[in-house]
Design an enzyme around this catalytic site. Structure first.
Site, short mmCIF file in Angstrom:
data_model
loop_
_atom_site.label_atom_id
_atom_site.label_comp_id
_atom_site.label_asym_id
_atom_site.label_seq_id
_atom_site.Cartn_x
_atom_site.Cartn_y
_atom_site.Cartn_z
N PRO A 1 -53.97 20.62 -39.70
CA PRO A 1 -53.33 21.74 -40.52
C PRO A 1 -53.51 23.01 -40.08
O PRO A 1 -54.32 23.40 -40.38
CB PRO A 1 -54.56 21.81 -42.14
CG PRO A 1 -55.85 20.97 -41.37
CD PRO A 1 -54.74 20.49 -40.11
N ASP B 1 -55.66 25.48 -35.68
CA ASP B 1 -55.38 24.86 -36.44
C ASP B 1 -56.57 24.37 -37.91
O ASP B 1 -58.28 25.00 -37.09
CB ASP B 1 -55.52 23.29 -35.62
CG ASP B 1 -56.10 21.74 -35.92
OD1 ASP B 1 -56.27 21.93 -37.41
OD2 ASP B 1 -55.80 21.18 -35.44
N HIS B 2 -56.54 24.26 -38.83
CA HIS B 2 -58.03 25.01 -39.78
C HIS B 2 -58.99 23.70 -39.63
O HIS B 2 -59.73 23.66 -39.99
CB HIS B 2 -57.08 24.78 -41.03
CG HIS B 2 -58.09 25.91 -42.08
ND1 HIS B 2 -59.47 26.81 -42.20
CD2 HIS B 2 -57.34 26.85 -43.09
CE1 HIS B 2 -59.84 27.10 -43.19
NE2 HIS B 2 -58.54 27.78 -43.39
N ARG B 3 -58.77 22.54 -38.70
CA ARG B 3 -60.24 22.07 -39.09
C ARG B 3 -61.22 22.52 -37.54
O ARG B 3 -61.96 21.98 -37.73
CB ARG B 3 -59.08 20.45 -38.24
CG ARG B 3 -58.31 19.85 -39.06
CD ARG B 3 -57.70 18.42 -38.72
NE ARG B 3 -56.94 18.84 -37.13
CZ ARG B 3 -56.61 18.17 -36.14
NH1 ARG B 3 -56.17 16.77 -36.45
NH2 ARG B 3 -55.58 18.64 -35.90
#
Lengths: 322, 438
Positions: B234, B409-411
């Site tokens: 994401p 990367d939003h993770r």
């Protein structure tokens, strides 16, 4: 419907057939001894020595006599207790039984049946062979190799009724296999295969005892989510591939299981037909399961490495699905 | 006869494409001499003969792709017997192969792949033919890479999205649209595009609408890696404007006394600034996995290098302890190798962060796709001269500004952390002497 063994199904068929005055049985130890596998036990007492004829150890003589009797209107059922001994009668079978109709302009038929057995179990190299392919190779012969009690009875009746020489192949390890068989007479037509299990992932084409092992392999694979379709050929000549090819067109994957050596064997012919008629549906090479290509060892351990097992069939199906 | 096989040029190499043969049938080859140029999904490289002898047979023609260890040629002893059945491909070879190609080797377009040369089951072939689908682009999952029914069916399922751009591409909107546009409205563009292959069961290669260009290993890899990243990671994006005045002035004074080949580039300074900032933001120098987030000890910065045939991102390793000069030298070395198509597998592995710069093309800002499993990528725009207010008054002055867009990367990380990281990159670019002290 009564559930009986292959042995009992064959006995029923023979008793029914003996009602026809033209039918007689000849073979080694079939009378006083009741036959090696007990199929004709009690027949001598019931039908008398003229129609239940113990023969000397002279296979060419047994078959030659049957051919002669068939030519003059009898319906002989010759028994050769092991297919290995039929080698001694090959000239009679191939050069006479199979040829007389064609070579005499269709004037005479040879309506004889040769009952014989494949099989193994520490019988060693010369007594554990299968020559299905040698018979099935020859135009003029019909070759039947049923798997179930129902087909045994129905096909034996059809074989005796057939106007041409029929090689009727049994299996020493199948006489105790059980199945439903109606009491009344019926025929299963020669030259018709049967679909014995439905599935969508692969098509197994086989016959005789390997039908049962393939069914067991199918159960194992079913637990892995693999559903195989199984076609029992029942007759090798004339060979009915219609169901097998139809099934193969649905699955795209084929496995041929035959209890003989692979090279130039029955599985080669069956696979070739699948390739020829199913080419555009072929999604992977066809795999084959056969005897290992050695003379059968006597040693039990080695013998079990040579013959076909449920595991080997299951693995071949997994390979075909790769 | 010794066989020449497709070598394994990296731990994850599975197949290679023959770009061209450097030797012809009948040529004498000595052990260690280059014999062919091959392309893997990462690199184009010359391969050497492992035996000496006469090149007797070219088994795999230029343009064909074969698995690792497949026989690609055969050498015979040096007796001058006539060559055995020269392959058609050998005849097409230039008579005198240049020793060092000046053109990037990857730019050599392989001949269009004939479907008959694709390993496929007859069933797969028939289904593909019935649907007018070329087999060449389908990855086979059967033994030896055979394309089987399941692969074709999967390709057919995936086709509605893939067909417009890959096949006919008559709608520049789809092809030319930068990533954000595709993200914002992917469906209208794709659905609007005609899918001639579906409607007409004729081979696409023969379509009058356009030509079918087979996928190179590099194109295939870019396609796989970017779509995997776009689908799995994401992305969120932050853009920050940097005043590059001080940085450019410093660069000018450094370069004033240096030979041309040793000059420091703006990009080198950005790499250095990013590497410095990454030391304080371990989450941006990290990799996501279901087991946890791996924080990397080394700062290895991948630099995106555009090539005619695509894109590679060689890695400047150990940036945390490299000086600006050392980063610049390593960058020059890698870019030169990349343009020659001679990067080794080792040059391409181990990146922990990527810098991608389209400033030289006049792009003011853009969004880049993260190279998973990296946590972020920094997209660098052009330096522009703009009017701006002086900090302490309403006076309008000229400034040299540059946009940095970070995709993260939003993770792994969140907006505020990424913003602080980006702010740190800006700070050291605006106070560039810091780039020199460590």
């Amino acid at each position: 419907m009564p559930v009986i063994t292959v042995r009992e199904a064959l006995r029923q068929a023979l008793h029914e057939l003996m009602q026809d005055e033209r039918v007689f049985i000849i073979g080694e130890d079939i009378g006083h001894y009741g036959s090696t596998y007990g199929v004709t036990a009690g027949f001598l007492e019931q039908y008398g020595a003229e129609r239940i004829r113990d023969a000397p150890i002279a296979e060419a003589g047994i078959v030659g006599l049957a051919i002669g009797a068939a030519l003059v209107g009898m319906r002989p059922i010759a028994e050769i207790m092991s297919v290995n001994f039929s080698l001694l009668a090959f000239d009679q079978l191939i050069n006479h039984a199979a040829k007389i109709y064609s070579m005499f302009g269709g004037q005479m038929h040879v309506p004889m049946v040769l009952r014989t057995t494949n099989g193994w179990t520490q019988l060693s190299a010369t007594h554990s062979q299968s020559f299905d392919v040698m018979f099935a190779h020859v135009p003029g012969l019909k070759v039947v190799a049923p798997a179930t009690p129902y087909d045994m009875k129905g096909l034996l009746r059809a074989s005796v009724a057939d106007p041409d020489p029929v090689i009727f192949i049994e299996h020493t390890l199948m006489y105790t296999v059980k199945g439903e068989v109606p009491d009344e007479p019926y025929e299963v037509p020669i030259g018709r295969s049967a679909l014995v299990r439905e599935g969508r992932h692969a098509t197994v084409v086989t016959y005789s005892r390997m039908v049962h092992l393939s069914l067991q392999a199918a159960e194992v694979l079913s637990r892995e989510g693999i559903e195989v379709e199984i076609v029992d050929l029942r007759t090798l000549r004339p060979l009915d591939m219609s169901l097998a090819i139809e099934s193969f067109k649905r699955t795209g994957r084929g496995v041929v299981v035959t209890e003989d050596w692979q090279s130039f064997g029955t599985s080669a012919e069956i696979a070739a037909r699948l390739y020829e008629y199913g080419f555009d549906y072929l999604d992977a090479p066809i795999t084959r399961v056969n005897f290992r290509e050695v003379p059968m060892p006597y040693s039990k351990n080695l013998e079990l490495k040579t013959v076909i097992t449920v595991d080997r069939i299951a693995n071949a199906i997994r390979d075909a699905l790769k | 006869m010794p066989d020449v096989t497709m070598p394994k040029m990296g731990f994850d190499m599975q197949e290679g494409t023959i770009v061209r043969w450097l030797r012809q049938i009948g040529d004498e080859v000595r052990r260690g001499e280059p014999i062919a140029e091959i392309e893997t999904d990462k690199v184009t490289i010359e391969i050497e003969a492992f035996d000496s002898g006469v090149l007797r047979e070219i088994v795999v023609a230029a343009g064909q792709t074969v698995p690792v260890n497949a026989v690609i040629a055969r050498l015979g002893d040096d007796a001058p017997s006539p060559p055995a059945a020269p392959a058609a491909a050998a005849v097409e070879q230039p008579s005198s192969p240049p020793a060092a190609p000046s053109v990037p080797a990857v730019a050599v377009a392989p001949p269009a792949v004939d479907d008959r040369e694709v390993r496929a089951s007859p069933l797969a072939r028939r289904i593909a033919r019935d649907h007018g689908l070329p087999l060449a682009g389908i990855a086979g999952t059967g033994p030896l890479g055979r394309v089987v029914r399941a692969d074709v069916e999967q390709a057919l399922t995936a086709r509605p999205a893939a067909a417009p751009s890959a096949v006919a591409a008559p709608t520049p909107a789809v092809v030319a649209a930068p990533t954000p546009a595709v993200v914002a409205a992917p469906t209208p563009a794709v659905v609007a595009a005609p899918t001639p292959a579906v409607a007409a069961p004729t081979p696409v290669a023969a379509s009058p609408r356009g030509d079918l260009v087979p996928l190179t290993s590099m194109r295939r890899t870019i396609a796989r890696v970017t779509s995997q990243s776009w689908q799995q990671a994401p992305h969120f994006m932050l853009t920050m404007e940097v005043d590059m005045g001080a940085c450019l002035a410093l660069r000018g004074s450094i370069n004033a006394g240096r030979p041309r080949e040793a000059q420091i580039g703006v990009n080198d300074m950005i790499v250095k600034a990013a590497a410095r900032a990454l030391r304080g933001f371990p989450m941006l120098n990290a990799s996501y996995s279901d087991a946890g987030i791996e924080l990397h000890h080394d700062v290895n910065v991948s630099i995106a290098v555009a090539l005619d045939a695509g894109l590679v991102a060689p890695v400047i390793t150990g940036c945390q302890s490299r000086s600006l000069g050392a980063i610049s030298r390593e960058s020059k070395r890698l870019v030169a190798l990349a343009r020659e198509g001679k990067l080794g597998a080792a040059d391409l592995q181990g990146g922990t962060f990527t810098v991608s710069n389209l400033g030289m093309y006049g792009v003011s800002e853009f969004v880049a796709i993260i190279t998973v499993p990296q946590a972020a990528i920094l997209a660098v725009g052009a330096v522009r001269r703009v009017p701006a207010f002086r900090d302490d008054s309403d006076e309008v002055i000229a400034r040299q500004v540059m946009n940095l867009t970070l995709s993260a990367d939003h993770r792994i990380t969140d907006g505020a952390e990424a913003a602080r990281f980006l702010g740190e990159v800006r700070r050291s670019l605006e106070q560039p002497l810091e780039l020199l002290v460590d």
